[in-house]
Design a protein around this motif. Structure first.
Motif, mmCIF file in Angstrom:
data_model
loop_
_atom_site.group_PDB
_atom_site.id
_atom_site.type_symbol
_atom_site.label_atom_id
_atom_site.label_comp_id
_atom_site.label_asym_id
_atom_site.label_seq_id
_atom_site.Cartn_x
_atom_site.Cartn_y
_atom_site.Cartn_z
ATOM 1 N N GLU A 99 0.832 -1.456 0.036
ATOM 2 C CA GLU A 99 -0.016 -0.020 0.035
ATOM 3 C C GLU A 99 0.911 1.193 0.033
ATOM 4 O OE1 GLU A 99 -3.547 -2.142 2.488
ATOM 5 O OE2 GLU A 99 -2.577 -0.150 3.494
ATOM 6 N N ASN A 100 1.990 1.310 0.835
ATOM 7 C CA ASN A 100 2.812 2.374 0.923
ATOM 8 C C ASN A 100 3.695 2.611 -0.410
ATOM 9 O OD1 ASN A 100 2.823 4.074 3.675
ATOM 10 N ND2 ASN A 100 2.536 1.647 4.053
ATOM 11 N N ASN A 102 2.759 1.608 -3.360
ATOM 12 C CA ASN A 102 1.798 2.132 -4.318
ATOM 13 C C ASN A 102 1.536 3.830 -4.239
ATOM 14 O OD1 ASN A 102 1.595 -0.078 -5.595
ATOM 15 N ND2 ASN A 102 -0.120 -0.869 -4.614
ATOM 16 N N GLN A 103 1.282 4.147 -2.881
ATOM 17 C CA GLN A 103 1.120 5.394 -2.567
ATOM 18 C C GLN A 103 2.194 6.212 -3.177
ATOM 19 O OE1 GLN A 103 -1.791 6.592 -1.108
ATOM 20 N NE2 GLN A 103 -1.055 8.394 -1.848
ATOM 21 N N ALA A 106 2.221 6.512 -6.662
ATOM 22 C CA ALA A 106 1.111 7.329 -7.219
ATOM 23 C C ALA A 106 1.567 8.826 -6.991
ATOM 24 C CB ALA A 106 -0.052 7.077 -6.376
ATOM 25 N N ASN A 107 2.073 9.093 -5.700
ATOM 26 C CA ASN A 107 2.364 10.223 -5.437
ATOM 27 C C ASN A 107 3.525 10.995 -6.440
ATOM 28 O OD1 ASN A 107 0.690 10.545 -3.160
ATOM 29 N ND2 ASN A 107 2.403 10.515 -1.706
ATOM 30 N N THR A 381 -5.973 6.532 11.258
ATOM 31 C CA THR A 381 -5.451 7.308 10.506
ATOM 32 C C THR A 381 -4.591 8.400 11.364
ATOM 33 O OG1 THR A 381 -6.869 9.075 9.998
ATOM 34 C CG2 THR A 381 -6.857 7.114 8.392
#
Lengths: 475, 376
Positions: A99-100, A102-103, A106-107, A381
């Protein structure tokens, strides 16, 4: 299967005990092992095969560590550590990692996002991984000989009372108890174990669950809309929920273990009376603290490092990893780092400040620090955690409509009393008397009646928890 | 000493097994639980559902709802919650002051907690007026009944957490206002009961019941029959109270919320009145055919014989979802046939209670309006 369920309390637990007590001593370990496999399979019917396979591999690898000398010994240790941490990394952290990544991708606006099927987190993996690590490391360090029988090793890893939430029992603490089962089952142990179990069950069902319901309600609200008192009530409820839930579970585990002839280490020692975060970690989740110290902090150099910077780095790293061990999310990491920061601050200046201001202010400050830390633990979060903490300190006393039932306030007051009375020597003496001392006949009978009543009330609460009938059938 | 300890331990261990033994070989008489709830069956074992974890989840749930002595455990828990913490575990049951119980929907309805839109209320009444006119053209009638609400009737017992002093405009306030200026035939039992309060010889609302008392319902039934007779010129049977009993215990729905609390000990209640009634039994009287759309308040009339003794044929559309037809049983309501169904009857009654004023008529009015408009 959870302890606070009717299936466990009314079927699994009494039936297991009867079979276990009736069986000859040479079969007791196998009965406990089979019961533990059934207990684990109930919640992880597929993953149990992974665990059993890893136990098989681990058993032989550790035999090799014991029987080999020289560099190969270290190699086998590395294989064992790699296998166990690899399992943990795969099942617990791969979702978080992907997830990180990918994040991040994406960023940066780049292509190439990793497609990934989410892995379900198997129950108890963090706890039994640590036990497996303690097994290979203790054997490597020659602290104790490895088990001769694979069933004994299986029992050490899977022993159901501590399988899901600890205490983290190290190999050298329990190895002899598993191998030699004679004369460990005394009637005093059985009775005191049962009392301890009921105390733990009551902490969980009667206090933690009531507080938890309200804490969940508050944390489910938009934190931006809360006012300061509601935010504090929410975190106060959670602070005591997590303590009574976790320490209740540990009590139940210690109690069951005692009933079947095992002595587990204590896991909590009135943590909320701590006068510093350093002291808090000597009283909260004691077995985790000891594990981290023995298997991570000391190998990193412990207190005997050359520079203070290195010492602080080691402390920070231990707490970073401790946070990550609790869960694969930035919030848990933040929680670990938050505690690490205060632990370092203790060494730098806080302990001397606490010395000057006295016991009660130190306890209050430490308790507030711990509460703020729990916000990271409870929220999902970092944004939610930050907004919530801001609300706690915003001194916003505007009207906010929320209603708490009388049972919540009652349990909160009881939780506060039980938690802070541990700061008084007389109360500690009572606690020790209840938990550890021998009982006279009169006290035994009274305690038995009290425990029976508590057990009925707990089972009544569990049974009624899902029962909310409508007056009439309605659309 | 050790021997005694052993006996003690064995007793405690066996005590844990009592519910399992009771389940298998019932040896203690256990009362059943009150209220509407879904019992779960034990799932069938299949390897597929075992490995997916579904069997375990379903088994846990079904076991919790089927353990031995379940009713006793639940009653112990509920009694503790009620006696120590003034807290009710029945769905939506709220403990008020002075031993009064409320169903939460009635409090929120009274307090005006549901968003109120006066244009929507006006539109709903306009549609009902259209249905009324269409029925009148055909010699049939529409009657709207505003049932009373316990929260409106005795707001002084609403618990403080609802801040009863902060009551807002409610749907009842709007409906009673706009119905007054409409062409519709309506009975406002909510207002009527408030007028009777303090002047009635017997309680109109039971402390532990969600509905009007049987005595209150009898007064309402009498008024309903008189209203129909005088306004629609139907010479239908009227009722006569022959005797009023005042027993020590509550009957029928007068203790429905108390019952759903599932306590170990009954709650203290007022002495309630139970009138014995007789319907006029003259074959020359006219018994209309009726459809009534309502909820559990209307059930009280059933127990008194309204549907069989005052009406010739009767369909009760429960929440506009289930159709209870005398002599046939229950079938789902076919909303698409609302207009054709009501046109076959002499009288249509829509009875709404305070808890549901915000969804007045449950689509019944809209369905009838749309379908009758299409028939024009």
């Amino acid at each position: 299967m959870v302890f606070s369920s009717s299936l466990f309390l009314l079927y699994f637990f009494p039936l297991f005990l009867i079979i276990y007590y009736v069986a000859d001593v040479k079969y007791k370990n196998n009965i406990a092992l089979l019961a533990s496999i059934l207990f684990f399979s109930w919640g992880a019917p597929l993953f149990v095969f992974v665990v059993l396979s890893s136990i098989l591999v681990d058993f032989f690898v550790v035999q090799k560590i014991y029987s080999t000398e020289g560099n190969n010994r270290k190699l086998y240790l590395c294989v064992s550590v790699f296998l166990n941490l690899g399992l943990l990394a795969y099942f617990k952290y791969s979702n978080f990692f992907v997830e990180n990544v990918n994040q991040l991708v994406a960023n940066w606006g780049a292509l190439g996002i990793v497609n990934w099927t989410k892995i379900v987190l198997p129950i108890g993996i963090s706890f039994f991984t640590f036990k497996k690590l303690s097994y290979c490391v203790d054997v490597y360090r020659n602290t104790h000989k490895p088990f001769v029988k694979i069933t004994d090793y299986g029992l050490f890893i899977l022993l159901f009372p501590e399988l899901i939430a600890g205490p983290i029992v190290r190999f050298n603490e329990i190895a002899d108890q598993i191998v030699d089962r004679k004369n460990q089952e005394t009637i005093d142990n059985k009775l005191l174990g049962l009392f301890r179990f009921v105390i733990g069950l009551s902490k969980k069902v009667l206090i933690a669950n009531v507080l938890g319901a309200e804490a969940d309600k508050i944390f489910a609200l938009d934190a931006n809309t809360l006012n300061t008192p509601v935010a504090w009530i929410g975190i106060l409820a959670y602070t005591f929920q997590i303590y009574f839930d976790f320490s209740g579970y540990s009590d139940m585990a210690i109690g069951i273990a005692r009933m079947i002839g095992f002595k587990f280490p204590e896991n909590f020692d009135n943590p909320y009376v701590s006068q510093s975060i350093t002291e808090f970690w000597r009283r909260w989740h004691i077995t985790l603290g000891r594990f981290m110290r023995n298997y991570l902090y000391i190998p990193l150099g412990g207190n005997k490092v050359k520079s203070k910077a290195r010492l602080y780095f080691n402390l920070g790293l231990v707490f970073f990893l401790s946070g990550l061990w609790h869960g694969a999310s930035w919030n848990f990491i933040a929680w670990g780092c938050f505690h690490g920061l205060f632990l370092i601050s203790d060494r730098v200046f806080l302990l001397s400040v606490y010395d000057k201001i006295g016991h009660i202010p130190s306890t209050i400050i430490t308790f507030i620090i711990v509460m703020v830390g729990w916000v990271f633990f409870k929220t999902e979060t970092l944004t939610h955690a930050t907004v919530f903490i801001k609300k706690m300190f915003s001194f916003d006393f505007s009207n906010y409509y929320i209603y708490f039932e009388l049972n919540f306030w009652t349990m909160l007051v009881l939780a506060i009393l039980f938690s802070f009375s541990g700061g008084f020597a007389r109360v500690i003496k009572i606690q020790e008397n209840v938990l550890f001392s021998e009982y006279g006949l009169r006290r035994l009978i009274i305690t038995s009646i009290v425990c029976l009543v508590l057990f009925i009330i707990c089972e009544a609460a569990i049974t009624a928890s899902g029962f909310n009938p409508f007056i009439y059938y309605r659309f | 000493m050790n021997k005694l300890k052993k006996y003690l331990f064995v007793c405690l261990l066996l005590a844990c097994l009592v519910p399992a033994i009771q389940k298998q070989y019932p040896f203690i008489n256990s009362t059943s639980l009150n209220g509407w709830f879904k019992a779960l069956k034990t799932p069938k074992f299949r390897w597929g559902s075992w490995f997916s974890g579904k069997f375990q989840t379903d088994f846990d749930k079904s076991l919790e709802t089927n353990i031995g002595l379940r009713a006793a455990f639940i009653r112990v828990n509920n009694q503790i919650n009620f006696s120590l913490f003034n807290f009710a575990t029945g769905k939506n049951v709220i403990v008020g002051t002075a031993g009064y119980l409320f169903e939460e929907g009635y409090i929120t309805g009274y307090m005006g907690i549901h968003p109120v839109d006066s244009n929507a209320v006006k539109l709903k009444i306009a549609k009902a007026e259209f249905v009324h006119r269409e029925l009148e053209k055909r010699g049939k009638h529409l009657l709207i009944i505003l049932a009373p609400g316990k929260a409106s009737f005795c707001p002084e017992y609403i618990p403080y957490q609802y801040y009863p002093e902060n009551k807002k405009i409610s749907h009842y306030d709007l409906y009673s206002k706009y119905l007054k200026s409409s062409q519709l035939n309506y009975i406002d039992f909510n207002g009527y009961f408030k007028k009777l309060k303090g002047n009635s010889p017997y309680p109109l609302y039971p402390k532990q019941g969600t509905h009007w008392s049987i005595y209150g319902a009898t007064l309402a039934l009498d008024s309903l029959l008189k209203y129909i007779k005088h306004n629609f010129k139907y010479n239908l049977p009227q009722i006569r109270i022959t005797e009023i009993e005042t027993p020590d215990s509550c009957r029928d729905s007068d203790y429905d919320m108390g019952a759903v609390m599932n306590l170990m000990f009954s709650m203290k209640h007022d002495k309630l009145a139970y009138p014995k009634i007789e319907f006029e039994n003259d074959s020359s009287l006219f018994r209309p055919t009726v459809i009534s759309m309502g909820d559990s308040y209307f059930w009280t009339f059933f127990g008194m014989g309204l549907n069989t003794k005052a009406f010739r044929e009767h369909e009760f559309w429960y929440y506009n979802e289930l159709n209870y037809i005398d002599g046939i049983g229950e079938t789902p309501v076919v909303k698409a046939n609302t207009a054709s169904a009501i046109l076959k009857k002499d009288l249509v009654i829509i009875m709404q209670t305070e808890a549901f004023y915000h969804s007045f008529g449950k689509d019944f009015i809209e369905c009838a309006y749309e379908q009758l408009k299409n028939k024009q």
